[in-house]
Design a protein around this motif. Structure first.
Motif, PDB file in Angstrom:
ATOM      1  N   VAL A 162      45.026  43.731  25.763  1.00 25.44           N
ATOM      2  CA  VAL A 162      45.999  44.569  25.462  1.00 25.44           C
ATOM      3  C   VAL A 162      46.186  44.682  24.473  1.00 25.44           C
ATOM      4  CG1 VAL A 162      48.437  45.621  26.067  1.00 25.44           C
ATOM      5  CG2 VAL A 162      46.671  44.618  28.364  1.00 25.44           C
TER       6      VAL A 162
ATOM      7  N   GLY B  85      39.834  46.332  27.526  1.00 27.54           N
ATOM      8  CA  GLY B  85      38.901  45.759  28.159  1.00 27.54           C
ATOM      9  C   GLY B  85      39.222  44.389  29.215  1.00 27.54           C
ATOM     10  N   THR B  86      37.969  44.239  29.431  1.00 23.73           N
ATOM     11  CA  THR B  86      38.136  42.470  29.879  1.00 23.73           C
ATOM     12  C   THR B  86      37.367  41.336  29.290  1.00 23.73           C
ATOM     13  OG1 THR B  86      38.416  44.043  31.966  1.00 23.73           O
ATOM     14  CG2 THR B  86      37.858  41.428  32.570  1.00 23.73           C
TER      15      THR B  86
ATOM     16  N   ASP C  18      44.895  48.748  27.116  1.00 28.17           N
ATOM     17  CA  ASP C  18      44.242  48.266  28.530  1.00 28.17           C
ATOM     18  C   ASP C  18      42.463  48.651  27.164  1.00 28.17           C
ATOM     19  OD1 ASP C  18      42.452  46.421  29.353  1.00 28.17           O
ATOM     20  OD2 ASP C  18      44.248  47.310  31.492  1.00 28.17           O
TER      21      ASP C  18
ATOM     22  N   VAL D 128      46.147  38.848  25.697  1.00 28.10           N
ATOM     23  CA  VAL D 128      45.703  38.376  27.113  1.00 28.10           C
ATOM     24  C   VAL D 128      46.519  38.551  27.932  1.00 28.10           C
ATOM     25  CG1 VAL D 128      43.495  37.132  27.933  1.00 28.10           C
ATOM     26  CG2 VAL D 128      43.539  37.609  25.774  1.00 28.10           C
ATOM     27  N   LYS D 129      45.867  39.087  28.847  1.00 29.39           N
ATOM     28  CA  LYS D 129      47.156  39.148  30.061  1.00 29.39           C
ATOM     29  C   LYS D 129      46.137  39.194  31.394  1.00 29.39           C
ATOM     30  CE  LYS D 129      51.059  42.624  28.977  1.00 29.39           C
ATOM     31  NZ  LYS D 129      51.152  44.072  29.415  1.00 29.39           N
ATOM     32  N   GLU D 130      46.683  37.949  32.113  1.00 32.96           N
ATOM     33  CA  GLU D 130      45.985  37.270  33.374  1.00 32.96           C
ATOM     34  C   GLU D 130      46.591  37.173  34.629  1.00 32.96           C
ATOM     35  OE1 GLU D 130      44.013  33.079  32.324  1.00 32.96           O
ATOM     36  OE2 GLU D 130      45.704  33.205  31.249  1.00 32.96           O
ATOM     37  N   ASP D 131      46.077  38.138  35.301  1.00 34.68           N
ATOM     38  CA  ASP D 131      46.592  38.582  36.371  1.00 34.68           C
ATOM     39  C   ASP D 131      47.069  36.653  37.760  1.00 34.68           C
ATOM     40  OD1 ASP D 131      46.289  40.854  36.202  1.00 34.68           O
ATOM     41  OD2 ASP D 131      44.674  40.792  37.015  1.00 34.68           O
TER      42      ASP D 131
ATOM     43  N   GLY E 186      37.944  37.222  33.155  1.00 26.48           N
ATOM     44  CA  GLY E 186      38.662  37.999  33.591  1.00 26.48           C
ATOM     45  C   GLY E 186      40.014  38.014  33.179  1.00 26.48           C
ATOM     46  N   GLY E 187      40.916  38.199  31.974  1.00 25.39           N
ATOM     47  CA  GLY E 187      41.652  38.466  31.364  1.00 25.39           C
ATOM     48  C   GLY E 187      41.353  39.892  30.976  1.00 25.39           C
ATOM     49  N   ARG E 188      42.485  40.280  30.645  1.00 29.90           N
ATOM     50  CA  ARG E 188      42.570  42.297  30.442  1.00 29.90           C
ATOM     51  C   ARG E 188      43.389  41.681  28.703  1.00 29.90           C
ATOM     52  NH1 ARG E 188      45.865  44.678  31.978  1.00 29.90           N
ATOM     53  NH2 ARG E 188      47.539  43.335  33.524  1.00 29.90           N
TER      54      ARG E 188
END
Length: 744
Positions: A710, A719-720, A717, A741-744, A706-708
């Protein structure tokens, strides 16, 4: 203390860092070292050069008191003693923590280095090498590119003394014989001004010390004369006259002769020397067959004739320092040289040259003496590293040993180590378009516990493309590795890689590159690339050809820059310099040292466009990319594109991250490195070592589902990450990406 400029007097307020900014947190060490007393500037008895007596009083003989006093006044041990007396008992010697190496602190101070080479930099007319390295326009260009430090290379007086006269260096100034700056490169004032210029641009200067050997200067001549502590500097053995028949004759005009294997064995059997070492560096039949040489007959200060046998791990003019002599004279000499560079001249760090060969011990009968990976080397490196940290500097070691040995020395000695682990691997990946061996070496380093942030990931320097692959060829020679679908012992694996590099980069594939003894290949980064791309005639390269070379060169820069640790490159890299024709350096390579073809002169700043050679006489080589001012005015140039790579590295703290994983790849030419940044985020480096575009899935247990993804360069961006911890990469030929990797 200002970490950018090295050991300097601190501000009055101990709660502030050297640049006036409040620290983010107080470290454990800082709790015990809150005060920062002002540093001393000790002064040695140095001269601008060896003082040549134009009217020498009588013969250069140990029985001549005037000659002995003259040598003492030239000696490094004498200067070290003077420095030590000024520093002993001073509060400044307790101002910094020193017990443990601190690689991330060193990387924080200077994460991108320019590796200079004094003999090859073309300067302005009448401008010295050191004043050129302190020039405002050069540091403005370095700051624009992202270069934080300059490693000067060896600039102190080197070579030897014969009678009353100095003799030239025999190994590129790595045969140091004085603490004085060689006038060939400038003055002490030039060195200090260079340090100040670096500091004004947020940079620092890295100098050299050589803890393994000296030249045959005053210290060695006094040792031959059995004067006071001086024989204790070296591995020197007095040979009684009754045993002189075991020694070879010294040829006329020479001051020593290398022992043949037969002479070495005879002296070993007589119990005089420990005999054969684990390997012979610079081995040449009839020139250097062993690591031992015998001196001529020479009078000592008491009028007694003596002959000595002395150890030299490298060339005969580089007698090895003894780190465990009862006088500790060698240790005192080296420490004095280090403190002079840091506290007097103003450098912020030191390279430890050849520091893996500081312990030599007799082994079992019929076995080579223990000379590599010896605990004494670790102990000596701990002492040097601790002393340098004690006065606020840091050290790095250029140590080509096994990965295990590099790890063990990094735990107690230098703060940083040269990346001999993966350097042959990434050049092999480019030459073959296959990263399997590179991935194998990275995984081997991870398994052993190497911290990538403790390594100096370098492109070209003054040395050859080193492919000894000591890790696989020696300590792990019988371990089994899988490569190319085969299971191979380490020794066979190492030879296969060496042979592959020879075939891909020399001979018909690269007639301008040369094999260098048993150590590697003499070449530039650009000529590794030209051989890889199939260019055999470097005089007819087109603009399109140069663009292909530039793209491959930037790929190698991304490999070294988009991972934790220091990124280092040279003027040969920045200019895209090609090798010299062998005929241009015929006299220099006559003894087998083919590395001189890769050390061509280059005009980094366009200071002297008409020059055909450096001020040291090194011929000017062909450079593909042009000067830095021209490159920085062109956004498509090598230097301009490199500056954007380094800006990403700096902005996101890649240099101080931690390597986590080397995943399997969808195509042979691909390399994926998974890092964790200091902020906790996962960072991914993707590289394609082929000119053909690639695409395919990559999976790692460190990819959070689920990490985006970047792009760190553009913020785009991409993808995921899927639920199984995978994503699909797409890379152009010689392409690379740094993702976060960006995690919400």
């Amino acid at each position: 203390m200002n970490p950018k400029t090295g050991p300097t007097p601190s501000d009055d307020d101990p709660t502030e860092t050297g640049d006036g900014a409040l620290p983010s947190e107080v470290t454990f060490d800082e709790q015990f070292y809150p005060a920062r007393p002002k540093a001393l500037r000790p002064r040695a008895r140095r001269r601008a050069a060896v003082t040549v007596n134009l009217n020498p009083p009588f013969e250069p003989d140990a029985r001549n008191k005037a000659y002995v006093e003259w040598l003492v006044n030239q000696s490094m041990l004498g200067d070290a003693t003077t420095l030590a007396r000024q520093l002993a008992g001073q509060a400044s010697m307790w101002a910094h923590p020193f017990a443990h190496p601190n690689p991330r602190d060193a990387v924080d101070k200077a994460s991108v280095w320019f590796t200079a080479y004094p003999l090859s930099l073309i300067t302005g007319k009448g401008q010295s090498f050191l004043s050129a390295l302190g020039a405002e326009d050069l540091w403005a260009a370095f700051e624009q590119i992202g270069i934080k430090a300059v490693h000067t290379g060896p600039v102190k007086l080197a070579g030897g003394i014969s009678g009353w006269e100095p003799t030239p260096s025999i190994d590129g100034h790595f045969d140091r014989m004085s603490m004085a700056i060689d006038p060939l490169f400038g003055t002490e004032e030039d060195f200090r001004a260079m340090c100040e210029a670096a500091g004004s641009h947020g940079g620092t200067i890295i100098d050299d010390i050589v803890p393994a050997h000296t030249g045959k200067g005053a210290d060695f001549r006094l040792a031959e004369m059995n004067y006071r502590d001086y024989p204790g500097i070296y591995h020197m053995i007095n040979i009684p006259e009754a045993d002189w028949h075991l020694l070879p004759e010294v040829p006329a005009g020479e001051d020593s002769v290398n022992l043949s294997l037969e002479h070495e064995k005879a002296l070993q059997e007589a119990g005089i020397i420990i005999g054969q070492l684990q390997r012979v560096i610079f081995y040449e039949p009839g020139i250097k067959e062993t690591n031992w040489s015998a001196t001529r007959e020479i009078y000592d200060t008491q009028g007694q004739l003596r002959r000595w046998v002395y150890l030299h791990y490298f060339k005969a003019g580089q007698p090895s320092i003894n780190w465990l002599d009862p006088t500790f004279a060698g240790m005192r000499l080296v420490m004095g040289d280090a403190l002079h560079s840091l506290l007097d001249l103003g450098s912020g760090a030191l390279r430890l040259d050849a520091n893996g060969f500081l312990g030599v011990e007799k082994s079992a009968e019929e076995s080579p003496a223990w000379s590599e990976g010896h605990p004494l080397s670790e102990a000596a490196n701990h002492l040097i590293g601790s002393m340098v940290r004690k006065v606020g500097g840091f050290t790095f070691q250029e140590l080509n040993l096994t990965i295990d040995a590099i790890k063990s020395t990094s735990e107690v000695g230098a703060d940083l180590s040269y990346d001999f682990i993966t350097r042959p691997g990434y050049q092999h990946a480019l030459a073959t378009g296959d990263t399997e061996f590179l991935r194998l070496t990275l995984k081997e380093g991870l398994a052993i516990g190497i911290d990538q942030a403790s390594l100096v990931h370098a492109m070209q320097n003054h040395d050859e493309l080193t492919y000894e692959l000591v890790h696989f060829a020696t300590a792990h020679a019988h371990d089994v590795y899988e490569l190319g679908g085969e299971e191979l012992p380490g020794s066979v694996l190492a030879e296969n890689i060496r042979e592959s590099l020879r075939q891909k980069l020399t001979g018909e594939a690269g007639p301008y590159n040369r094999v260098f003894t048993q150590n590697g290949i003499a070449c530039t980064t650009a000529s590794v690339i030209t051989a890889t791309l199939g260019f055999t005639d470097l005089t007819v390269l087109t603009p399109d050809d140069i663009e292909r070379i530039t793209s491959a060169h930037l790929l190698l820069a991304m490999y070294n820059a988009f991972q934790p640790g220091v990124f280092a490159l040279s003027g040969w890299d920045l200019c895209g310099t090609l090798p010299l024709e062998a005929t241009e350096v015929r006299s220099l390579i006559a003894g087998g040292d083919t590395r001189w073809i890769e050390r061509g002169a280059h005009d980094l700043m366009g200071w002297n466009p008409e020059a055909t050679a450096s001020s040291s006489g090194m011929p000017k080589a062909l450079s593909l990319y042009g000067t830095l001012p021209d490159q920085l005015a062109d956004p498509r140039s090598f230097a301009s594109r490199l500056s954007r790579i380094l800006a990403v590295r700096e902005q996101h703290g890649i240099a101080t991250g931690q390597l986590l994983d080397i995943p399997d790849v969808p195509a042979p030419s691909v390399l994926v490195m998974v890092n964790r940044l200091a902020v906790g985020a996962v960072q991914i480096t993707l590289l394609n070592f082929s000119e053909e575009p690639v695409s395919g899935p990559v999976v790692s247990s460190h990819f959070p589902p689920g990490g985006r993804l970047v792009d760190l360069a553009t913020g785009e961006d991409l993808g995921t990450i899927a639920t199984n911890g995978s994503f699909t990469l797409t890379l152009p030929g010689f392409g690379g990406l740094a993702l976060i990797v960006k995690e919400d």
